[in-house]
Design an enzyme around this catalytic site. Structure first.
Site, PDB file in Angstrom:
ATOM      1  N   HIS A   1      25.696  32.346 -47.714  1.00 44.14           N
ATOM      2  CA  HIS A   1      27.163  32.466 -46.983  1.00 44.14           C
ATOM      3  C   HIS A   1      28.082  33.565 -47.292  1.00 44.14           C
ATOM      4  CE1 HIS A   1      27.068  27.887 -45.406  1.00 44.14           C
ATOM      5  NE2 HIS A   1      25.510  28.612 -44.953  1.00 44.14           N
TER       6      HIS A   1
ATOM      7  N   GLU B   1      31.366  33.609 -47.559  1.00 46.88           N
ATOM      8  CA  GLU B   1      32.360  33.490 -48.494  1.00 46.88           C
ATOM      9  C   GLU B   1      31.712  33.376 -49.949  1.00 46.88           C
ATOM     10  OE1 GLU B   1      31.481  31.556 -45.830  1.00 46.88           O
ATOM     11  OE2 GLU B   1      33.211  30.459 -45.171  1.00 46.88           O
TER      12      GLU B   1
ATOM     13  N   CYS C   1      32.262  26.079 -45.118  1.00 48.24           N
ATOM     14  CA  CYS C   1      31.607  24.865 -44.873  1.00 48.24           C
ATOM     15  C   CYS C   1      31.859  23.948 -46.011  1.00 48.24           C
ATOM     16  CB  CYS C   1      30.161  25.264 -44.973  1.00 48.24           C
ATOM     17  SG  CYS C   1      29.697  26.054 -46.654  1.00 48.24           S
TER      18      CYS C   1
ATOM     19  N   CYS D   1      30.716  26.297 -49.679  1.00 47.85           N
ATOM     20  CA  CYS D   1      31.739  27.267 -49.962  1.00 47.85           C
ATOM     21  C   CYS D   1      33.145  26.702 -50.239  1.00 47.85           C
ATOM     22  CB  CYS D   1      31.895  28.313 -48.719  1.00 47.85           C
ATOM     23  SG  CYS D   1      30.145  29.171 -48.500  1.00 47.85           S
TER      24      CYS D   1
HETATM   25  C1  HJL Z   1      30.231  29.733 -42.822  1.00 49.48           C
HETATM   26  C2  HJL Z   1      28.844  31.035 -43.380  1.00 49.48           C
HETATM   27  C3  HJL Z   1      27.890  30.013 -42.568  1.00 49.48           C
HETATM   28  C4  HJL Z   1      28.358  28.964 -42.107  1.00 49.48           C
HETATM   29  N1  HJL Z   1      29.685  28.527 -42.292  1.00 49.48           N
HETATM   30  N2  HJL Z   1      31.811  29.152 -43.095  1.00 49.48           N
HETATM   31  N3  HJL Z   1      30.107  30.634 -43.635  1.00 49.48           N
HETATM   32  N4  HJL Z   1      26.720  30.384 -42.448  1.00 49.48           N
HETATM   33  O1  HJL Z   1      28.372  32.186 -43.684  1.00 49.48           O
HETATM   34  C5  HJL Z   1      28.024  26.519 -41.780  1.00 49.48           C
HETATM   35  C6  HJL Z   1      26.703  25.595 -41.331  1.00 49.48           C
HETATM   36  C7  HJL Z   1      25.502  25.748 -42.180  1.00 49.48           C
HETATM   37  C8  HJL Z   1      24.413  24.732 -41.901  1.00 49.48           C
HETATM   38  C9  HJL Z   1      22.849  25.228 -42.670  1.00 49.48           C
HETATM   39  N5  HJL Z   1      27.573  27.882 -41.747  1.00 49.48           N
HETATM   40  O2  HJL Z   1      23.412  27.705 -44.136  1.00 49.48           O
HETATM   41  O3  HJL Z   1      27.229  24.325 -41.535  1.00 49.48           O
HETATM   42  O4  HJL Z   1      21.229  26.547 -44.413  1.00 49.48           O
HETATM   43  O5  HJL Z   1      24.917  27.189 -42.213  1.00 49.48           O
HETATM   44  O6  HJL Z   1      22.705  26.340 -46.224  1.00 49.48           O
HETATM   45  O7  HJL Z   1      24.866  23.628 -42.458  1.00 49.48           O
HETATM   46  O8  HJL Z   1      23.107  25.264 -44.073  1.00 49.48           O
HETATM   47  P1  HJL Z   1      22.827  26.543 -44.871  1.00 49.48           P
HETATM   48 ZN    ZN Z   2      29.574  28.128 -46.584  1.00 47.30          ZN
END
Ligand code: HJL
Ligand code: ZN
Length: 169
Positions: free
Chosen positions: A52, A54, A91, A101
Site C-alpha cells: 500500500h 502508506e 486502511c 496501514c
Molecule cells: C489505502 C492503499 C490501498 C488501499 N487503501 N489507503 N492505500 N491500496 O494503497 C484499501 C482496500 C484494500 C483491499 C485489498 N486500499 O490491498 O481496502 O490486497 O486494497 O491487501 O482490502 O487488500 P490488499
Molecule cells: Zn493500507
C-alpha cells in the site's frame, strides 16, 4: 502549512500506481512540518509484493534511516511534528490479510515522548467496495493522532483510485 500542496503531491504519487481491480491506487507523502520538508513518498504497489501507499512511504523512510519498518518512529522525533498525507484514508482491514496501514501508522508513535506521526491528512474516505465502514479516523484519534480531511480533491482522487475497476453502467 500548505496542505493542498502536499495533498497534490500525494495525488501525483497515486497516479504512478498500476491500476488493479482488487485495490485502490493511492499516494502518500511523509512531511516534517517544522522544516516543511518531504521525508518520503509512496504509492500503491511501488515496493515489491502487495504493498500500500502508506506502507511504501514508511518502508522507504525506514530503509533510508537504516531501521526496520516496525521501528520507523525512531526516525520521527517530536521536533519534526511528522505528518502523513494520503490521498485515501488509511486502511483498517485488508482483504489480503496483510497488516493494515492504520497499525503501521500507530506503531510509529511513542506515547511517552510523543514522537512519531502526529497528524494524518486524508483526501477521501475509503469507498465500501472491499471493506465496509473504514473506522480509521476514530482509531487514529484514539491513539492521539490528529486526523484532518483536506477537501476539494475528492473526484480526482476517486477517479485515480478506481482506475483499474470495472465501471458500473
Ligand atoms: C489505502 C492503499 C490501498 C488501499 N487503501 N489507503 N492505500 N491500496 O494503497 C484499501 C482496500 C484494500 C483491499 C485489498 N486500499 O490491498 O481496502 O490486497 O486494497 O491487501 O482490502 O487488500 P490488499
Ligand atoms: Zn493500507
Amino acid at each position: 502549512m500548505d496542505h493542498e500542496k502536499f495533498m497534490r503531491l500525494a495525488i501525483a504519487e497515486a497516479r504512478k500506481s498500476p491500476p488493479k481491480p482488487t485495490n485502490y491506487c493511492v499516494g502518500a507523502v511523509l512531511v516534517d512540518t517544522v522544516s516543511n520538508k518531504v521525508l518520503s513518498t509512496g504509492y500503491t504497489l511501488e515496493l515489491e509484493g502487495n504493498t500500500h501507499a502508506e506502507q511504501c512511504c514508511l518502508a522507504k523512510f525506514a530503509k533510508a534511516n537504516s531501521l526496520p519498518e516496525e521501528r520507523v518512529g525512531e526516525a520521527l522525533p517530536v521536533a519534526m511534528q511528522a505528518a502523513l498525507y494520503t490521498s485515501m484514508e488509511p486502511c483498517v482491514e485488508r482483504l489480503s490479510g496483510n497488516l493494515p496501514c492504520l497499525d503501521r501508522i500507530i506503531r510509529t508513535r511513542d506515547p511517552a515522548s510523543r514522537s512519531g506521526i502526529h497528524t494524518v491528512y486524508t483526501g477521501v474516505t475509503e469507498p465500501e467496495t472491499f471493506v465496509k465502514a473504514n473506522s480509521s479516523k476514530a482509531r487514529l484519534r484514539e491513539s492521539g493522532i490528529e486526523c484532518v480531511h483536506v477537501a476539494g480533491f475528492e473526484a480526482e482522487i476517486l477517479e485515480i483510485a478506481t482506475a483499474g475497476h470495472e465501471k458500473k453502467s
